[in-house]
Design a protein around this motif. Structure first.
Motif, PDB file in Angstrom:
ATOM      1  N   HIS A  12       0.830  -1.202   0.000  1.00  8.93           N
ATOM      2  CA  HIS A  12       0.000   0.000   0.000  1.00  8.93           C
ATOM      3  C   HIS A  12       0.870   1.260   0.000  1.00  8.93           C
ATOM      4  O   HIS A  12       0.638   2.195  -0.767  1.00  8.93           O
ATOM      5  N   ARG A  13       1.893   1.277   0.844  1.00  7.29           N
ATOM      6  CA  ARG A  13       2.778   2.436   0.949  1.00  7.29           C
ATOM      7  C   ARG A  13       3.599   2.638  -0.318  1.00  7.29           C
ATOM      8  O   ARG A  13       3.848   3.770  -0.724  1.00  7.29           O
ATOM      9  N   ALA A  14       4.018   1.561  -0.956  1.00  6.96           N
ATOM     10  CA  ALA A  14       4.833   1.675  -2.175  1.00  6.96           C
ATOM     11  C   ALA A  14       4.004   2.140  -3.372  1.00  6.96           C
ATOM     12  O   ALA A  14       4.478   2.929  -4.192  1.00  6.96           O
ATOM     13  N   LEU A  15       2.774   1.657  -3.468  1.00  2.16           N
ATOM     14  CA  LEU A  15       1.950   1.992  -4.624  1.00  2.16           C
ATOM     15  C   LEU A  15       1.221   3.323  -4.516  1.00  2.16           C
ATOM     16  O   LEU A  15       0.838   3.904  -5.532  1.00  2.16           O
ATOM     17  N   ALA A  16       1.008   3.810  -3.302  1.00  5.90           N
ATOM     18  CA  ALA A  16       0.227   5.039  -3.113  1.00  5.90           C
ATOM     19  C   ALA A  16       0.753   6.221  -3.932  1.00  5.90           C
ATOM     20  O   ALA A  16      -0.019   6.864  -4.641  1.00  5.90           O
ATOM     21  N   PRO A  17       2.034   6.551  -3.879  1.00  3.96           N
ATOM     22  CA  PRO A  17       2.506   7.694  -4.679  1.00  3.96           C
ATOM     23  C   PRO A  17       2.426   7.437  -6.182  1.00  3.96           C
ATOM     24  O   PRO A  17       2.173   8.354  -6.962  1.00  3.96           O
ATOM     25  N   ILE A  18       2.620   6.197  -6.587  1.00  2.00           N
ATOM     26  CA  ILE A  18       2.591   5.855  -8.009  1.00  2.00           C
ATOM     27  C   ILE A  18       1.176   5.960  -8.554  1.00  2.00           C
ATOM     28  O   ILE A  18       0.950   6.446  -9.664  1.00  2.00           O
ATOM     29  N   VAL A  19       0.201   5.516  -7.778  1.00  2.00           N
ATOM     30  CA  VAL A  19      -1.194   5.508  -8.211  1.00  2.00           C
ATOM     31  C   VAL A  19      -1.842   6.878  -8.070  1.00  2.00           C
ATOM     32  O   VAL A  19      -2.717   7.243  -8.859  1.00  2.00           O
ATOM     33  N   ALA A  20      -1.406   7.651  -7.089  1.00  4.73           N
ATOM     34  CA  ALA A  20      -2.057   8.927  -6.787  1.00  4.73           C
ATOM     35  C   ALA A  20      -1.943   9.935  -7.938  1.00  4.73           C
ATOM     36  O   ALA A  20      -2.928  10.610  -8.251  1.00  4.73           O
ATOM     37  N   LEU A  21      -0.800  10.062  -8.551  1.00  7.08           N
ATOM     38  CA  LEU A  21      -0.617  11.079  -9.588  1.00  7.08           C
ATOM     39  C   LEU A  21      -1.504  10.847 -10.816  1.00  7.08           C
ATOM     40  O   LEU A  21      -2.218  11.768 -11.231  1.00  7.08           O
ATOM     41  N   PRO A  22      -1.517   9.651 -11.408  1.00 10.24           N
ATOM     42  CA  PRO A  22      -2.420   9.451 -12.547  1.00 10.24           C
ATOM     43  C   PRO A  22      -3.891   9.623 -12.192  1.00 10.24           C
ATOM     44  O   PRO A  22      -4.671  10.156 -12.984  1.00 10.24           O
ATOM     45  N   LEU A  23      -4.283   9.187 -10.993  1.00 13.22           N
ATOM     46  CA  LEU A  23      -5.674   9.371 -10.585  1.00 13.22           C
ATOM     47  C   LEU A  23      -6.004  10.847 -10.398  1.00 13.22           C
ATOM     48  O   LEU A  23      -7.086  11.298 -10.768  1.00 13.22           O
ATOM     49  N   LEU A  24      -5.067  11.588  -9.844  1.00 13.41           N
ATOM     50  CA  LEU A  24      -5.267  13.025  -9.670  1.00 13.41           C
ATOM     51  C   LEU A  24      -5.391  13.726 -11.022  1.00 13.41           C
ATOM     52  O   LEU A  24      -6.261  14.576 -11.212  1.00 13.41           O
ATOM     53  N   VAL A  25      -4.541  13.351 -11.975  1.00 10.48           N
ATOM     54  CA  VAL A  25      -4.612  13.920 -13.326  1.00 10.48           C
ATOM     55  C   VAL A  25      -5.964  13.591 -13.957  1.00 10.48           C
ATOM     56  O   VAL A  25      -6.604  14.454 -14.572  1.00 10.48           O
ATOM     57  N   THR A  26      -6.418  12.360 -13.801  1.00 10.80           N
ATOM     58  CA  THR A  26      -7.696  11.947 -14.369  1.00 10.80           C
ATOM     59  C   THR A  26      -8.862  12.728 -13.760  1.00 10.80           C
ATOM     60  O   THR A  26      -9.747  13.198 -14.480  1.00 10.80           O
ATOM     61  N   VAL A  27      -8.857  12.876 -12.452  1.00  6.11           N
ATOM     62  CA  VAL A  27      -9.944  13.587 -11.779  1.00  6.11           C
ATOM     63  C   VAL A  27      -9.943  15.072 -12.155  1.00  6.11           C
ATOM     64  O   VAL A  27     -10.993  15.636 -12.493  1.00  6.11           O
ATOM     65  N   VAL A  28      -8.779  15.699 -12.131  1.00  6.14           N
ATOM     66  CA  VAL A  28      -8.705  17.134 -12.421  1.00  6.14           C
ATOM     67  C   VAL A  28      -9.064  17.419 -13.877  1.00  6.14           C
ATOM     68  O   VAL A  28      -9.882  18.306 -14.162  1.00  6.14           O
ATOM     69  N   THR A  29      -8.495  16.671 -14.810  1.00  2.00           N
ATOM     70  CA  THR A  29      -8.793  16.933 -16.217  1.00  2.00           C
ATOM     71  C   THR A  29     -10.235  16.579 -16.561  1.00  2.00           C
ATOM     72  O   THR A  29     -10.862  17.258 -17.368  1.00  2.00           O
ATOM     73  N   GLY A  30     -10.777  15.548 -15.926  1.00  4.13           N
ATOM     74  CA  GLY A  30     -12.185  15.209 -16.159  1.00  4.13           C
ATOM     75  C   GLY A  30     -13.120  16.291 -15.658  1.00  4.13           C
ATOM     76  O   GLY A  30     -14.095  16.650 -16.330  1.00  4.13           O
TER      77      GLY A  30
END
Length: 97
Positions: A12-30
């Motif tokens: 969970h700790r290793a993947l959180a930063p990796i997953v957060a950025l693309p999800l943030l980009v998707t949410v903001v651009t959407g």
């Protein structure tokens, strides 16, 4: 803390930063795309391209939604599993006097 809980925390700790950025980009651009469509004041085609995973010469449109979804599912599964293993959310049982 059990061994499986340690492994889940590491994942969970290793993947959180990796997953957060693309999800943030998707949410903001959407969200920006929807606002741009409602106002109709400017050309928003570049925004939907970023939302879909095409960043200039880097075109990830075929795998970007799959990776976003897979990353989110792993984060939800590990987070939920860790949450269910903690005792702080379980109701307190009173002993009879």
């Amino acid at each position: 803390m059990t061994l499986s809980q340690r492994i889940l925390r590491r994942i969970h700790r290793a993947l959180a930063p990796i997953v957060a950025l693309p999800l943030l980009v998707t949410v903001v651009t959407g969200s920006l795309y929807q606002m741009a469509r409602l106002t109709g004041n400017f050309d928003y085609s570049w925004l939907i391209q970023i939302h879909k995973g095409q960043w200039g010469p880097l075109d990830l449109q075929g795998v970007y939604p799959f990776l976003n979804g897979l990353g989110l599912l792993v984060m939800v599964a590990t987070g939920l599993s860790l949450w269910l293993q903690t005792s702080s959310h379980r109701p307190y049982r009173r002993s009879e006097p």
